[in-house]
Design an enzyme around this catalytic site. Structure first.
Site, PDB file in Angstrom:
ATOM      1  N   LYS A   9      -1.964   0.810   7.282  1.00  0.00           N
ATOM      2  CA  LYS A   9      -1.282  -0.483   7.182  1.00  0.00           C
ATOM      3  C   LYS A   9      -1.182  -1.187   8.547  1.00  0.00           C
ATOM      4  O   LYS A   9      -1.410  -0.565   9.593  1.00  0.00           O
ATOM      5  CB  LYS A   9       0.116  -0.257   6.583  1.00  0.00           C
ATOM      6  CG  LYS A   9       0.075   0.260   5.131  1.00  0.00           C
ATOM      7  CD  LYS A   9       1.481   0.373   4.542  1.00  0.00           C
ATOM      8  CE  LYS A   9       1.437   0.845   3.098  1.00  0.00           C
ATOM      9  NZ  LYS A   9       2.805   0.899   2.493  1.00  0.00           N
ATOM     10  N   TYR A  49      -0.678  -5.502  -5.017  1.00  0.00           N
ATOM     11  CA  TYR A  49       0.662  -4.945  -5.248  1.00  0.00           C
ATOM     12  C   TYR A  49       1.346  -5.529  -6.490  1.00  0.00           C
ATOM     13  O   TYR A  49       2.569  -5.483  -6.600  1.00  0.00           O
ATOM     14  CB  TYR A  49       1.537  -5.153  -4.012  1.00  0.00           C
ATOM     15  CG  TYR A  49       1.296  -4.113  -2.925  1.00  0.00           C
ATOM     16  CD1 TYR A  49       1.617  -2.762  -3.132  1.00  0.00           C
ATOM     17  CD2 TYR A  49       0.769  -4.463  -1.690  1.00  0.00           C
ATOM     18  CE1 TYR A  49       1.402  -1.805  -2.143  1.00  0.00           C
ATOM     19  CE2 TYR A  49       0.558  -3.512  -0.696  1.00  0.00           C
ATOM     20  CZ  TYR A  49       0.880  -2.184  -0.933  1.00  0.00           C
ATOM     21  OH  TYR A  49       0.683  -1.233   0.044  1.00  0.00           O
ATOM     22  N   PHE A  57      11.700  -5.981  -2.899  1.00  0.00           N
ATOM     23  CA  PHE A  57      10.995  -5.969  -1.611  1.00  0.00           C
ATOM     24  C   PHE A  57       9.589  -6.570  -1.685  1.00  0.00           C
ATOM     25  O   PHE A  57       8.857  -6.583  -0.695  1.00  0.00           O
ATOM     26  CB  PHE A  57      10.924  -4.531  -1.064  1.00  0.00           C
ATOM     27  CG  PHE A  57      10.234  -3.539  -1.985  1.00  0.00           C
ATOM     28  CD1 PHE A  57       8.854  -3.462  -2.072  1.00  0.00           C
ATOM     29  CD2 PHE A  57      10.990  -2.666  -2.756  1.00  0.00           C
ATOM     30  CE1 PHE A  57       8.228  -2.555  -2.913  1.00  0.00           C
ATOM     31  CE2 PHE A  57      10.371  -1.743  -3.606  1.00  0.00           C
ATOM     32  CZ  PHE A  57       8.993  -1.700  -3.683  1.00  0.00           C
ATOM     33  N   ARG A  85      -1.622  12.166  -1.005  1.00  0.00           N
ATOM     34  CA  ARG A  85      -0.186  11.859  -1.128  1.00  0.00           C
ATOM     35  C   ARG A  85       0.642  12.878  -0.350  1.00  0.00           C
ATOM     36  O   ARG A  85       1.664  12.556   0.253  1.00  0.00           O
ATOM     37  CB  ARG A  85       0.236  11.839  -2.601  1.00  0.00           C
ATOM     38  CG  ARG A  85      -0.338  10.721  -3.443  1.00  0.00           C
ATOM     39  CD  ARG A  85       0.151   9.336  -3.111  1.00  0.00           C
ATOM     40  NE  ARG A  85       1.581   9.180  -3.165  1.00  0.00           N
ATOM     41  CZ  ARG A  85       2.208   8.002  -3.200  1.00  0.00           C
ATOM     42  NH1 ARG A  85       1.502   6.860  -3.197  1.00  0.00           N
ATOM     43  NH2 ARG A  85       3.502   7.919  -3.223  1.00  0.00           N
ATOM     44  N   THR A  91       7.581   8.104   0.647  1.00  0.00           N
ATOM     45  CA  THR A  91       7.612   6.659   0.930  1.00  0.00           C
ATOM     46  C   THR A  91       8.600   6.356   2.057  1.00  0.00           C
ATOM     47  O   THR A  91       8.278   5.620   2.989  1.00  0.00           O
ATOM     48  CB  THR A  91       8.033   5.874  -0.340  1.00  0.00           C
ATOM     49  OG1 THR A  91       7.188   6.270  -1.430  1.00  0.00           O
ATOM     50  CG2 THR A  91       7.948   4.381  -0.116  1.00  0.00           C
ATOM     51  N   ARG A 102       3.556   9.865   7.540  1.00  0.00           N
ATOM     52  CA  ARG A 102       4.701   8.958   7.577  1.00  0.00           C
ATOM     53  C   ARG A 102       5.819   9.479   8.471  1.00  0.00           C
ATOM     54  O   ARG A 102       6.470   8.699   9.178  1.00  0.00           O
ATOM     55  CB  ARG A 102       5.185   8.684   6.147  1.00  0.00           C
ATOM     56  CG  ARG A 102       4.255   7.692   5.433  1.00  0.00           C
ATOM     57  CD  ARG A 102       4.514   7.607   3.974  1.00  0.00           C
ATOM     58  NE  ARG A 102       3.880   6.425   3.360  1.00  0.00           N
ATOM     59  CZ  ARG A 102       3.841   6.214   2.046  1.00  0.00           C
ATOM     60  NH1 ARG A 102       4.381   7.088   1.217  1.00  0.00           N
ATOM     61  NH2 ARG A 102       3.258   5.138   1.568  1.00  0.00           N
ATOM     62  N   ASN A 112       5.491   1.935   6.751  1.00  0.00           N
ATOM     63  CA  ASN A 112       5.320   3.379   6.624  1.00  0.00           C
ATOM     64  C   ASN A 112       3.879   3.836   6.801  1.00  0.00           C
ATOM     65  O   ASN A 112       3.461   4.852   6.255  1.00  0.00           O
ATOM     66  CB  ASN A 112       5.922   3.871   5.299  1.00  0.00           C
ATOM     67  CG  ASN A 112       5.297   3.200   4.094  1.00  0.00           C
ATOM     68  OD1 ASN A 112       4.371   2.410   4.236  1.00  0.00           O
ATOM     69  ND2 ASN A 112       5.783   3.530   2.913  1.00  0.00           N
ATOM     70  N   HIS A 115      -0.962   3.681   2.874  1.00  0.00           N
ATOM     71  CA  HIS A 115      -0.920   3.607   1.408  1.00  0.00           C
ATOM     72  C   HIS A 115      -1.881   4.655   0.875  1.00  0.00           C
ATOM     73  O   HIS A 115      -2.923   4.912   1.477  1.00  0.00           O
ATOM     74  CB  HIS A 115      -1.388   2.221   0.930  1.00  0.00           C
ATOM     75  CG  HIS A 115      -1.681   2.180  -0.549  1.00  0.00           C
ATOM     76  ND1 HIS A 115      -0.718   1.899  -1.488  1.00  0.00           N
ATOM     77  CD2 HIS A 115      -2.832   2.439  -1.242  1.00  0.00           C
ATOM     78  CE1 HIS A 115      -1.258   1.969  -2.703  1.00  0.00           C
ATOM     79  NE2 HIS A 115      -2.542   2.296  -2.577  1.00  0.00           N
ATOM     80  N   GLU A 126      -8.191   0.833  -7.438  1.00  0.00           N
ATOM     81  CA  GLU A 126      -8.006   0.417  -6.041  1.00  0.00           C
ATOM     82  C   GLU A 126      -9.299   0.520  -5.229  1.00  0.00           C
ATOM     83  O   GLU A 126      -9.545  -0.316  -4.352  1.00  0.00           O
ATOM     84  CB  GLU A 126      -6.896   1.255  -5.400  1.00  0.00           C
ATOM     85  CG  GLU A 126      -5.524   0.932  -6.003  1.00  0.00           C
ATOM     86  CD  GLU A 126      -4.379   1.750  -5.423  1.00  0.00           C
ATOM     87  OE1 GLU A 126      -3.235   1.506  -5.836  1.00  0.00           O
ATOM     88  OE2 GLU A 126      -4.626   2.620  -4.556  1.00  0.00           O
TER      89      GLU A 126
HETATM   90  P1  ADP Z   1       4.226   4.442  -2.026  1.00  0.00           P
HETATM   91  O1  ADP Z   1       3.508   3.599  -0.982  1.00  0.00           O
HETATM   92  O2  ADP Z   1       4.770   5.712  -1.444  1.00  0.00           O
HETATM   93  O3  ADP Z   1       3.386   4.671  -3.266  1.00  0.00           O
HETATM   94  P2  ADP Z   1       5.690   2.456  -3.564  1.00  0.00           P
HETATM   95  O4  ADP Z   1       4.444   2.295  -4.382  1.00  0.00           O
HETATM   96  O5  ADP Z   1       6.959   2.714  -4.304  1.00  0.00           O
HETATM   97  O6  ADP Z   1       5.526   3.616  -2.476  1.00  0.00           O
HETATM   98  O7  ADP Z   1       5.939   1.151  -2.689  1.00  0.00           O
HETATM   99  C1  ADP Z   1       4.845   0.452  -2.113  1.00  0.00           C
HETATM  100  C2  ADP Z   1       5.228   0.078  -0.701  1.00  0.00           C
HETATM  101  O8  ADP Z   1       6.302  -0.854  -0.726  1.00  0.00           O
HETATM  102  C3  ADP Z   1       5.736   1.228   0.172  1.00  0.00           C
HETATM  103  O9  ADP Z   1       4.720   2.027   0.718  1.00  0.00           O
HETATM  104  C4  ADP Z   1       6.528   0.477   1.224  1.00  0.00           C
HETATM  105  O10 ADP Z   1       5.653  -0.107   2.206  1.00  0.00           O
HETATM  106  C5  ADP Z   1       7.155  -0.639   0.397  1.00  0.00           C
HETATM  107  N1  ADP Z   1       8.479  -0.256  -0.104  1.00  0.00           N
HETATM  108  C6  ADP Z   1       8.762   0.657  -1.062  1.00  0.00           C
HETATM  109  N2  ADP Z   1      10.097   0.759  -1.292  1.00  0.00           N
HETATM  110  C7  ADP Z   1      10.673  -0.133  -0.437  1.00  0.00           C
HETATM  111  C8  ADP Z   1      12.031  -0.521  -0.174  1.00  0.00           C
HETATM  112  N3  ADP Z   1      13.063   0.034  -0.827  1.00  0.00           N
HETATM  113  N4  ADP Z   1      12.234  -1.469   0.773  1.00  0.00           N
HETATM  114  C9  ADP Z   1      11.219  -2.042   1.435  1.00  0.00           C
HETATM  115  N5  ADP Z   1       9.906  -1.729   1.230  1.00  0.00           N
HETATM  116  C10 ADP Z   1       9.640  -0.791   0.311  1.00  0.00           C
HETATM  117 MG    MG Z   2       2.602   3.267  -4.606  1.00  0.00          MG
END
Ligand code: ADP
Ligand code: MG
Length: 139
Positions: A9, A49, A57, A85, A91, A102, A112, A115, A126
């Site tokens: 990212k 997304y 968010f 993962r 996350t 992370r 973080n 992805h 994807e």
């Molecule tokens: P992951 O990337 O671990 O699969 P998610 O798909 O739930 O997590 O979320 C996508 C992305 O959105 C996260 O990697 C992070 O960058 C952002 N994100 C997730 N939860 C939050 C939150 N509570 N506040 C702000 N950003 C968030």
């Molecule tokens: Mg995700």
């Protein structure tokens, strides 16, 4: 042999840790079979997304993911989706295991560093989102 999509990212690209993150994949026997730098437009980021469009968010995430270039890769290996993962960590980096990407490179739940596809079906979707079939190395 499975494939998954990885994104380094904008926060991690800005921090100059692309190489360190790619090494984590290679050290864990994931092969980089496609890779390119992309700067997402708002429209493309929103599409990628889309599953999160109702989340509070969402717009911040779009702003973040379009704030600078990202490095997208296709990773191949045994159990690639789940393995990636695991290497990434939770996350929320505060909850991530030590030694995960992370834990080592994230600075907030949003910024973080990486992805990774969360299922085999999403990995296919994807990978297709970013790469043409002839851009992926085949042995
Ligand atoms: P992951 O990337 O671990 O699969 P998610 O798909 O739930 O997590 O979320 C996508 C992305 O959105 C996260 O990697 C992070 O960058 C952002 N994100 C997730 N939860 C939050 C939150 N509570 N506040 C702000 N950003 C968030
Ligand atoms: Mg995700």
């Amino acid at each position: 042999m499975l494939r998954t999509l990885s994104i380094i990212k904008p926060d991690a690209v800005e921090k100059n840790v692309i190489g360190k993150i790619l090494s984590r994949f290679e050290e864990n026997n994931l092969k980089i079979v496609a890779c390119k730098m992309v700067h997402l437009t708002e429209d493309r980021a929103k599409k990628f997304y889309m599953v999160h469009k109702e989340r509070p968010f969402y717009m911040d995430l779009i702003k973040f993911m379009t704030s600078g270039p990202i490095l997208v890769s296709v990773l191949e290996g045994d159990d690639a989706v789940a393995k990636n993962r695991k290497i990434m960590g939770a996350t929320d980096f505060k909850k991530a295991d030590s030694g995960t990407i992370r834990k080592d490179f994230a600075t907030s739940i949003e910024k973080n560093a990486v992805h990774g596809s969360d299922s085999l079906d999403n990995a296919k979707i994807e990978i297709d989102f970013f790469f043409k079939n002839n851009e992926i190395f085949k042995r």
